[in-house]
Design a protein around this motif. Structure first.
Motif, PDB file in Angstrom:
ATOM      1  N   UNK A   1     -67.856 -13.905  77.236  1.00  0.00           N
ATOM      2  CA  UNK A   1     -68.997 -14.177  76.349  1.00  0.00           C
ATOM      3  C   UNK A   1     -68.742 -13.679  74.931  1.00  0.00           C
ATOM      4  N   UNK A   2     -67.544 -13.130  74.687  1.00  0.00           N
ATOM      5  CA  UNK A   2     -67.186 -12.713  73.341  1.00  0.00           C
ATOM      6  C   UNK A   2     -67.305 -11.227  73.065  1.00  0.00           C
ATOM      7  N   UNK A   3     -67.650 -10.428  74.074  1.00  0.00           N
ATOM      8  CA  UNK A   3     -67.752  -8.983  73.874  1.00  0.00           C
ATOM      9  C   UNK A   3     -66.368  -8.353  73.942  1.00  0.00           C
ATOM     10  N   UNK A   4     -66.111  -7.399  73.077  1.00  0.00           N
ATOM     11  CA  UNK A   4     -64.825  -6.703  73.033  1.00  0.00           C
ATOM     12  C   UNK A   4     -64.938  -5.439  73.877  1.00  0.00           C
ATOM     13  N   UNK A   5     -64.438  -5.502  75.119  1.00  0.00           N
ATOM     14  CA  UNK A   5     -64.588  -4.403  76.073  1.00  0.00           C
ATOM     15  C   UNK A   5     -63.218  -3.917  76.551  1.00  0.00           C
ATOM     16  N   UNK A   6     -63.024  -2.627  76.502  1.00  0.00           N
ATOM     17  CA  UNK A   6     -61.908  -1.986  77.189  1.00  0.00           C
ATOM     18  C   UNK A   6     -62.511  -1.356  78.442  1.00  0.00           C
ATOM     19  N   UNK A   7     -61.979  -1.772  79.588  1.00  0.00           N
ATOM     20  CA  UNK A   7     -62.584  -1.442  80.878  1.00  0.00           C
ATOM     21  C   UNK A   7     -61.667  -0.509  81.663  1.00  0.00           C
ATOM     22  N   UNK A   8     -62.218   0.602  82.127  1.00  0.00           N
ATOM     23  CA  UNK A   8     -61.472   1.553  82.947  1.00  0.00           C
ATOM     24  C   UNK A   8     -62.138   1.653  84.315  1.00  0.00           C
ATOM     25  N   UNK A   9     -61.440   1.199  85.350  1.00  0.00           N
ATOM     26  CA  UNK A   9     -61.958   1.335  86.703  1.00  0.00           C
ATOM     27  C   UNK A   9     -61.429   2.643  87.287  1.00  0.00           C
ATOM     28  N   UNK A  10     -62.325   3.597  87.474  1.00  0.00           N
ATOM     29  CA  UNK A  10     -61.962   4.920  87.969  1.00  0.00           C
ATOM     30  C   UNK A  10     -62.616   5.185  89.325  1.00  0.00           C
ATOM     31  N   UNK A  11     -62.691   4.130  90.126  1.00  0.00           N
ATOM     32  CA  UNK A  11     -63.170   4.261  91.495  1.00  0.00           C
ATOM     33  C   UNK A  11     -62.051   4.741  92.402  1.00  0.00           C
ATOM     34  N   UNK A  12     -62.341   5.712  93.263  1.00  0.00           N
ATOM     35  CA  UNK A  12     -61.344   6.270  94.184  1.00  0.00           C
ATOM     36  C   UNK A  12     -61.891   6.196  95.613  1.00  0.00           C
ATOM     37  N   UNK A  13     -61.115   5.598  96.486  1.00  0.00           N
ATOM     38  CA  UNK A  13     -61.537   5.441  97.879  1.00  0.00           C
ATOM     39  C   UNK A  13     -61.882   6.785  98.524  1.00  0.00           C
ATOM     40  N   UNK A  14     -62.935   6.754  99.334  1.00  0.00           N
ATOM     41  CA  UNK A  14     -63.414   7.886 100.139  1.00  0.00           C
ATOM     42  C   UNK A  14     -64.010   9.025  99.328  1.00  0.00           C
ATOM     43  N   UNK A  15     -64.087   8.894  98.009  1.00  0.00           N
ATOM     44  CA  UNK A  15     -64.612  10.014  97.234  1.00  0.00           C
ATOM     45  C   UNK A  15     -66.120  10.127  97.344  1.00  0.00           C
ATOM     46  N   UNK A  16     -66.547  11.389  97.431  1.00  0.00           N
ATOM     47  CA  UNK A  16     -67.966  11.725  97.501  1.00  0.00           C
ATOM     48  C   UNK A  16     -68.458  12.123  96.115  1.00  0.00           C
ATOM     49  N   UNK A  17     -69.744  12.360  96.015  1.00  0.00           N
ATOM     50  CA  UNK A  17     -70.324  12.813  94.751  1.00  0.00           C
ATOM     51  C   UNK A  17     -69.717  14.140  94.301  1.00  0.00           C
ATOM     52  N   UNK A  18     -69.340  14.985  95.254  1.00  0.00           N
ATOM     53  CA  UNK A  18     -68.743  16.278  94.907  1.00  0.00           C
ATOM     54  C   UNK A  18     -67.399  16.074  94.214  1.00  0.00           C
ATOM     55  N   UNK A  19     -66.569  15.202  94.752  1.00  0.00           N
ATOM     56  CA  UNK A  19     -65.259  14.942  94.158  1.00  0.00           C
ATOM     57  C   UNK A  19     -65.393  14.256  92.797  1.00  0.00           C
ATOM     58  N   UNK A  20     -66.340  13.355  92.686  1.00  0.00           N
ATOM     59  CA  UNK A  20     -66.560  12.665  91.412  1.00  0.00           C
ATOM     60  C   UNK A  20     -67.081  13.658  90.371  1.00  0.00           C
ATOM     61  N   UNK A  21     -67.965  14.539  90.785  1.00  0.00           N
ATOM     62  CA  UNK A  21     -68.480  15.578  89.870  1.00  0.00           C
ATOM     63  C   UNK A  21     -67.337  16.410  89.314  1.00  0.00           C
ATOM     64  N   UNK A  22     -66.347  16.692  90.152  1.00  0.00           N
ATOM     65  CA  UNK A  22     -65.245  17.565  89.750  1.00  0.00           C
ATOM     66  C   UNK A  22     -64.207  16.880  88.861  1.00  0.00           C
ATOM     67  N   UNK A  23     -64.179  15.555  88.819  1.00  0.00           N
ATOM     68  CA  UNK A  23     -63.110  14.894  88.063  1.00  0.00           C
ATOM     69  C   UNK A  23     -63.569  14.048  86.889  1.00  0.00           C
ATOM     70  N   UNK A  24     -64.816  13.581  86.883  1.00  0.00           N
ATOM     71  CA  UNK A  24     -65.179  12.515  85.951  1.00  0.00           C
ATOM     72  C   UNK A  24     -65.022  12.920  84.488  1.00  0.00           C
ATOM     73  N   UNK A  25     -65.403  14.124  84.127  1.00  0.00           N
ATOM     74  CA  UNK A  25     -65.403  14.511  82.714  1.00  0.00           C
ATOM     75  C   UNK A  25     -63.987  14.561  82.140  1.00  0.00           C
ATOM     76  N   UNK A  26     -63.052  15.135  82.886  1.00  0.00           N
ATOM     77  CA  UNK A  26     -61.667  15.188  82.414  1.00  0.00           C
ATOM     78  C   UNK A  26     -61.102  13.779  82.251  1.00  0.00           C
ATOM     79  N   UNK A  27     -61.412  12.900  83.194  1.00  0.00           N
ATOM     80  CA  UNK A  27     -60.897  11.539  83.123  1.00  0.00           C
ATOM     81  C   UNK A  27     -61.553  10.746  81.999  1.00  0.00           C
ATOM     82  N   UNK A  28     -62.834  10.952  81.795  1.00  0.00           N
ATOM     83  CA  UNK A  28     -63.526  10.262  80.694  1.00  0.00           C
ATOM     84  C   UNK A  28     -62.991  10.744  79.352  1.00  0.00           C
ATOM     85  N   UNK A  29     -62.721  12.037  79.246  1.00  0.00           N
ATOM     86  CA  UNK A  29     -62.254  12.617  77.989  1.00  0.00           C
ATOM     87  C   UNK A  29     -60.911  12.040  77.551  1.00  0.00           C
ATOM     88  N   UNK A  30     -60.094  11.608  78.508  1.00  0.00           N
ATOM     89  CA  UNK A  30     -58.802  10.989  78.179  1.00  0.00           C
ATOM     90  C   UNK A  30     -58.968   9.562  77.649  1.00  0.00           C
TER      91      UNK A  30
END
Length: 194
Positions: A33-62
């Protein structure tokens, strides 16, 4: 616009022979549709909210910075409700605390959306997912973050459950992910981002 999608195998698109899942599909459609998007899929199989809580900020910061229009989408919860050794992988109250911590932190830095957990073919697990989805919606309302209840909308999806049953019992194929992508794409909060 740079968007990080954090979550589990449903964010990853596990089971999709096209390797897009719902997140890849909504970003591909936005780009068409013309939007300029850089897309990062950071889904990890079997991960729970606890694991996502522990990793998301470091990965987003990169990947995200204040120089760019940076945004974050979260979607998780099914793995929290999975039974292992007679109990859920993450207890209910901890799951709620994890979501609250993640969203309160993320909101200070980025626009944030939360896509709720989808259903599975397991009826007992769906009872737990339905309860978690209601609580997640309440947390999001308190924090003023848009929440999409995919569980309720996908409950009536024949293709979601047929493909999951034909696959590994949990994850759909391209048709199921397309259906979920259509739900997200028609969500007013996603549309307002675009």
């Amino acid at each position: 616009m740079r968007i990080c999608f954090f979550g589990d195998s449903f964010v990853n698109g596990t089971g999709d022979p096209e390797c897009l899942g719902w997140a890849g599909r909504i970003c591909a459609a936005a780009c068409q549709q013309g939007h300029d998007i850089t897309y990062y899929n950071l889904g990890v199989r079997r991960q729970t909210s606890t694991e996502i809580k522990n990793r998301w900020l470091a990965e987003a910061s990169c990947r995200l910075s204040s120089e760019f229009d940076s945004r974050v989408v979260f979607s998780f919860g099914v793995n929290d409700t999975t039974l292992e050794n007679g109990k859920t992988r993450v207890d209910f109250s901890t799951s709620i605390e994890n979501l609250s911590h993640i969203l309160n932190t993320a909101k200070q830095m980025f626009p944030v959306l939360m896509v709720g957990p989808p259903p599975t073919p397991d009826r007992e697990q769906n009872n737990r997912i339905a309860r978690l989805s209601v609580e997640y919606a309440q947390v999001c309302q308190k924090i003023d973050i848009a929440y999409l209840n995919t569980f309720t909308q996908l409950q009536s999806s024949t293709i979601w459950f047929q493909e999951a049953a034909a696959n590994d019992g949990y994850h759909p194929g391209a048709g199921g992910y397309t259906e979920l992508a259509n739900i997200v794409q028609s969500w007013s909060s996603w549309l307002s981002w675009l």
